[in-house]
Scaffold this motif. Structure first.
Motif, PDB file in Angstrom:
ATOM      1  N   UNK A 209      -3.057 -12.818 -17.193  1.00  0.00           N
ATOM      2  CA  UNK A 209      -3.554 -13.317 -15.901  1.00  0.00           C
ATOM      3  C   UNK A 209      -2.626 -12.982 -14.735  1.00  0.00           C
ATOM      4  N   UNK A 210      -1.305 -13.117 -14.916  1.00  0.00           N
ATOM      5  CA  UNK A 210      -0.373 -12.790 -13.844  1.00  0.00           C
ATOM      6  C   UNK A 210      -0.436 -11.309 -13.486  1.00  0.00           C
ATOM      7  N   UNK A 211      -0.487 -10.454 -14.495  1.00  0.00           N
ATOM      8  CA  UNK A 211      -0.574  -9.021 -14.240  1.00  0.00           C
ATOM      9  C   UNK A 211      -1.882  -8.673 -13.539  1.00  0.00           C
ATOM     10  N   UNK A 212      -2.944  -9.373 -13.894  1.00  0.00           N
ATOM     11  CA  UNK A 212      -4.231  -9.123 -13.243  1.00  0.00           C
ATOM     12  C   UNK A 212      -4.188  -9.523 -11.765  1.00  0.00           C
ATOM     13  N   UNK A 213      -3.562 -10.665 -11.466  1.00  0.00           N
ATOM     14  CA  UNK A 213      -3.461 -11.112 -10.063  1.00  0.00           C
ATOM     15  C   UNK A 213      -2.658 -10.126  -9.234  1.00  0.00           C
ATOM     16  N   UNK A 214      -1.523  -9.669  -9.749  1.00  0.00           N
ATOM     17  CA  UNK A 214      -0.707  -8.706  -9.013  1.00  0.00           C
ATOM     18  C   UNK A 214      -1.404  -7.352  -8.910  1.00  0.00           C
ATOM     19  N   UNK A 215      -2.234  -7.018  -9.887  1.00  0.00           N
ATOM     20  CA  UNK A 215      -3.019  -5.796  -9.789  1.00  0.00           C
ATOM     21  C   UNK A 215      -4.022  -5.887  -8.645  1.00  0.00           C
ATOM     22  N   UNK A 216      -4.545  -7.092  -8.399  1.00  0.00           N
ATOM     23  CA  UNK A 216      -5.443  -7.296  -7.260  1.00  0.00           C
ATOM     24  C   UNK A 216      -4.709  -7.001  -5.954  1.00  0.00           C
ATOM     25  N   UNK A 217      -3.475  -7.496  -5.826  1.00  0.00           N
ATOM     26  CA  UNK A 217      -2.689  -7.243  -4.612  1.00  0.00           C
ATOM     27  C   UNK A 217      -2.437  -5.748  -4.443  1.00  0.00           C
ATOM     28  N   UNK A 218      -2.052  -5.101  -5.527  1.00  0.00           N
ATOM     29  CA  UNK A 218      -1.786  -3.673  -5.460  1.00  0.00           C
ATOM     30  C   UNK A 218      -3.047  -2.886  -5.132  1.00  0.00           C
ATOM     31  N   UNK A 219      -4.173  -3.331  -5.665  1.00  0.00           N
ATOM     32  CA  UNK A 219      -5.440  -2.675  -5.355  1.00  0.00           C
ATOM     33  C   UNK A 219      -5.826  -2.827  -3.899  1.00  0.00           C
ATOM     34  N   UNK A 220      -5.495  -3.980  -3.311  1.00  0.00           N
ATOM     35  CA  UNK A 220      -5.776  -4.198  -1.888  1.00  0.00           C
ATOM     36  C   UNK A 220      -4.998  -3.209  -1.022  1.00  0.00           C
ATOM     37  N   UNK A 221      -3.754  -2.938  -1.388  1.00  0.00           N
ATOM     38  CA  UNK A 221      -2.988  -1.958  -0.617  1.00  0.00           C
ATOM     39  C   UNK A 221      -3.584  -0.565  -0.757  1.00  0.00           C
ATOM     40  N   UNK A 222      -4.073  -0.248  -1.935  1.00  0.00           N
ATOM     41  CA  UNK A 222      -4.694   1.061  -2.134  1.00  0.00           C
ATOM     42  C   UNK A 222      -5.934   1.247  -1.287  1.00  0.00           C
ATOM     43  N   UNK A 223      -6.646   0.148  -1.026  1.00  0.00           N
ATOM     44  CA  UNK A 223      -7.852   0.216  -0.203  1.00  0.00           C
ATOM     45  C   UNK A 223      -7.548   0.622   1.226  1.00  0.00           C
ATOM     46  N   UNK A 224      -6.323   0.404   1.668  1.00  0.00           N
ATOM     47  CA  UNK A 224      -5.913   0.797   3.018  1.00  0.00           C
ATOM     48  C   UNK A 224      -5.176   2.134   3.007  1.00  0.00           C
TER      49      UNK A 224
ATOM     50  N   UNK B 279      -9.640  -2.811  -4.849  1.00  0.00           N
ATOM     51  CA  UNK B 279      -9.728  -1.597  -4.032  1.00  0.00           C
ATOM     52  C   UNK B 279     -11.151  -1.388  -3.532  1.00  0.00           C
ATOM     53  N   UNK B 280     -12.104  -1.508  -4.439  1.00  0.00           N
ATOM     54  CA  UNK B 280     -13.513  -1.275  -4.078  1.00  0.00           C
ATOM     55  C   UNK B 280     -13.985  -2.284  -3.037  1.00  0.00           C
ATOM     56  N   UNK B 281     -13.661  -3.560  -3.239  1.00  0.00           N
ATOM     57  CA  UNK B 281     -14.145  -4.607  -2.347  1.00  0.00           C
ATOM     58  C   UNK B 281     -13.597  -4.439  -0.928  1.00  0.00           C
ATOM     59  N   UNK B 282     -12.369  -3.972  -0.816  1.00  0.00           N
ATOM     60  CA  UNK B 282     -11.707  -3.927   0.488  1.00  0.00           C
ATOM     61  C   UNK B 282     -11.674  -2.543   1.125  1.00  0.00           C
ATOM     62  N   UNK B 283     -12.265  -1.557   0.490  1.00  0.00           N
ATOM     63  CA  UNK B 283     -12.197  -0.193   1.014  1.00  0.00           C
ATOM     64  C   UNK B 283     -12.789  -0.062   2.413  1.00  0.00           C
TER      65      UNK B 283
END
Length: 401
Positions: free
Chosen positions: A105-120, A59-63
Motif C-alpha cells: 500500500x505505501x509503495x502504491x501511494x508513492x507511485x501515485x505521487x510519482x505518476x502525478x509528476x509524470x503527468x506534467x 498519470x492518466x487522470x492528471x494528464x
C-alpha cells in the motif's frame, strides 16, 4: 562549404538535453529496482501490477491538467518543479525499501505521487522542444534528444540489473531520485522566449481548444487508439510478466541486460532516422510497431536470454522509428501554443488502458498461464497496428519539408 549549425548551437536545447538525459539515466534503473523490490516483498505478480498500475492511473487522470499547465506557464519552470517533486517521491520509496519498512500500500501511494509528476513532465518536456530550436532543426533535435535519453537508459538498465543483484533494489531507487534532482537544476537553466496566449481563458476553454485540435485530425486519434492497445499489451508483458519470467529462468542480472538491449535498439533506430527521411514517415513508423510484439512472443514461447534480448533489440529499433515519426508529425502539424494539450490528449489516450493491462496480466497469467497471456499480448499488438494501417489518413500523411 560550411555546414549549417545543428541543434547544439542553441543553448536552451543543450540544457534541455542535459535535463532529460540525466533523468533518463535514473529512470533506466527505476523500473528494474521497483519490480524486484515488490517481488522481494511479496513474490506476487499481482502485487507488482497493482503498484505499477497506481502510477499509471495517476498519470492518466492528471494528464489533461498537466497539458493545460504546460501551455499556461513557462514550460521550463514546470519541468523543473515537477522534477523536484519526482525526486522527493522516489527518495521516499528508496528510504522505505532500504529500511525494510516498505509495504505494497505505501509503495502504491508513492507511485501515485510519482505518476502525478509524470503527468506534467511529459507534455511540458515534449512541447518545449520546438521552443528551443528553429523549425528546420526539429527532426535532428528530436533524434538527438531521444538518442541521449536512450543512451542514458542503456547505462541505467545495465547498471540497474547489477546494482539490484549486488546491493538490492533500494539503492537503484535512490539513484533515480538523485537523477530527478539534477534534472531539475538543468531544466531551470533553459531560457526560451515567452509564448503568446489568449488572456483570461478558463481551464475548461483550454481543454476544449486542445480537444478540438486533437479530434479534428483523423490520423491523430486513430494512432492514439492503436497505442492504447499496444502500450497496455507491451507494458503488461514486459514490465509485469518479464521480471517474473526472468526470475524463473535466466536471472535478474540478465534481465537488466535485456532491458538494456531494448534501449540499444532505441539508439540504433534513432541513428537510422537521422539519415532516413521517408515522405510518408508516419506510415513507416506505424508499420514498424508490428515488431514490438516480438518481446512478448519471445518471453512466452522461447524464454532464453539470447532470444529475449534479440527481440528487445528489434522492438527498440521499431519503437524509436515510430516515436520520431510521431513527434515530427505532431510538431509539424499542430500549432505550437496548443501542442502541450495535444500531447496530453495523446498520452491520455495512449496510456488509458495501461493500468488495466498492468493490473490484469498478473491474475490472467495465474489463471490461464504465462505462455498464453504473453502470446495474447503479442496478438493484441499486431491486430491494433493492422487496424491503424487500414486508415488512409495514417498511410497518407506527409512530412513538411
Amino acid at each position: 562549404m560550411r555546414r549549417s549549425p545543428g541543434p547544439f548551437a542553441h543553448a536552451p536545447f543543450r540544457w534541455l538535453v542535459a535535463a532529460r538525459t540525466t533523468s533518463s539515466l535514473g529512470n533506466g534503473i527505476a523500473p528494474i529496482a521497483l519490480a524486484f523490490a515488490v517481488l522481494d516483498l511479496t513474490g506476487s505478480a499481482a502485487d507488482l501490477g497493482l503498484v505499477l498500475a497506481s502510477r499509471s492511473v495517476a498519470t492518466v487522470v492528471l494528464l489533461l491538467v498537466g497539458g493545460v499547465i504546460a501551455d499556461r506557464l513557462p514550460r521550463q519552470l514546470v519541468l523543473a518543479g515537477s522534477s523536484v517533486l519526482a525526486a522527493l517521491s522516489q527518495a521516499a520509496v528508496a528510504a522505505l525499501v532500504l529500511t525494510g519498512t516498505a509495504t505494497v500500500p505505501l509503495l502504491a501511494v508513492l507511485s501515485v505521487v510519482n505518476g502525478a509528476t509524470g503527468a506534467v513532465i511529459f507534455p511540458a518536456s515534449s512541447a518545449l522542444i520546438p521552443d528551443t530550436v528553429p523549425t528546420p532543426l526539429l527532426q535532428p533535435a528530436n533524434v538527438v534528444l531521444r538518442l541521449g535519453n536512450n543512451g542514458a537508459t542503456i547505462l541505467g538498465a545495465a547498471a540497474g540489473g547489477v546494482l539490484v543483484a549486488a546491493l538490492g533494489p533500494g539503492w537503484g531507487l535512490a539513484v533515480d531520485a538523485a537523477g530527478f534532482l539534477l534534472a531539475a537544476a538543468f531544466a531551470s537553466r533553459v531560457r526560451v522566449d515567452a509564448r503568446d496566449r489568449e488572456p483570461g481563458t478558463s481551464v475548461l476553454t483550454d481543454l476544449r481548444d486542445g480537444w478540438r485540435e486533437f479530434s479534428r485530425r483523423r490520423w491523430v486519434w486513430i494512432v492514439v487508439a492503436q497505442f492504447s492497445v499496444v502500450n497496455a499489451a507491451f507494458i503488461g508483458a514486459t514490465t509485469v510478466l518479464g521480471p517474473l519470467v526472468a526470475d524463473r529462468s535466466f536471472g535478474r542480472t540478465a534481465w537488466g541486460v535485456v532491458v538494456a538491449a531494448e534501449s540499444v535498439g532505441l539508439v540504433l533506430g534513432g541513428l537510422l532516422t537521422l539519415a532516413w527521411r521517408p515522405r510518408r514517415m508516419l506510415a513507416v513508423g506505424v508499420t514498424c510497431t508490428l515488431v514490438s510484439a516480438a518481446p512478448a512472443l519471445a518471453l512466452g514461447l522461447r524464454p532464453t536470454f539470447l532470444v529475449v534480448a534479440a527481440a528487445g533489440l528489434l522492438a527498440g529499433m521499431a519503437i524509436e522509428i515510430f516515436a520520431v515519426a510521431w513527434d515530427m508529425s505532431l510538431q509539424q502539424h499542430i500549432p505550437s501554443d496548443r501542442l502541450a494539450r495535444v500531447y496530453a490528449y495523446d498520452a491520455l489516450g495512449s496510456l488509458i488502458a495501461v493500468p488495466v493491462g498492468e493490473a490484469a496480466v498478473g491474475p490472467l497469467a495465474e489463471s490461464v498461464g504465462l505462455e498464453a497471456t504473453l502470446v495474447g499480448c503479442a496478438i493484441a499488438i499486431v491486430v491494433a497496428t493492422a487496424g491503424a494501417l487500414a486508415s488512409r489518413s495514417v498511410r497518407g500523411l506527409g512530412r513538411v519539408s
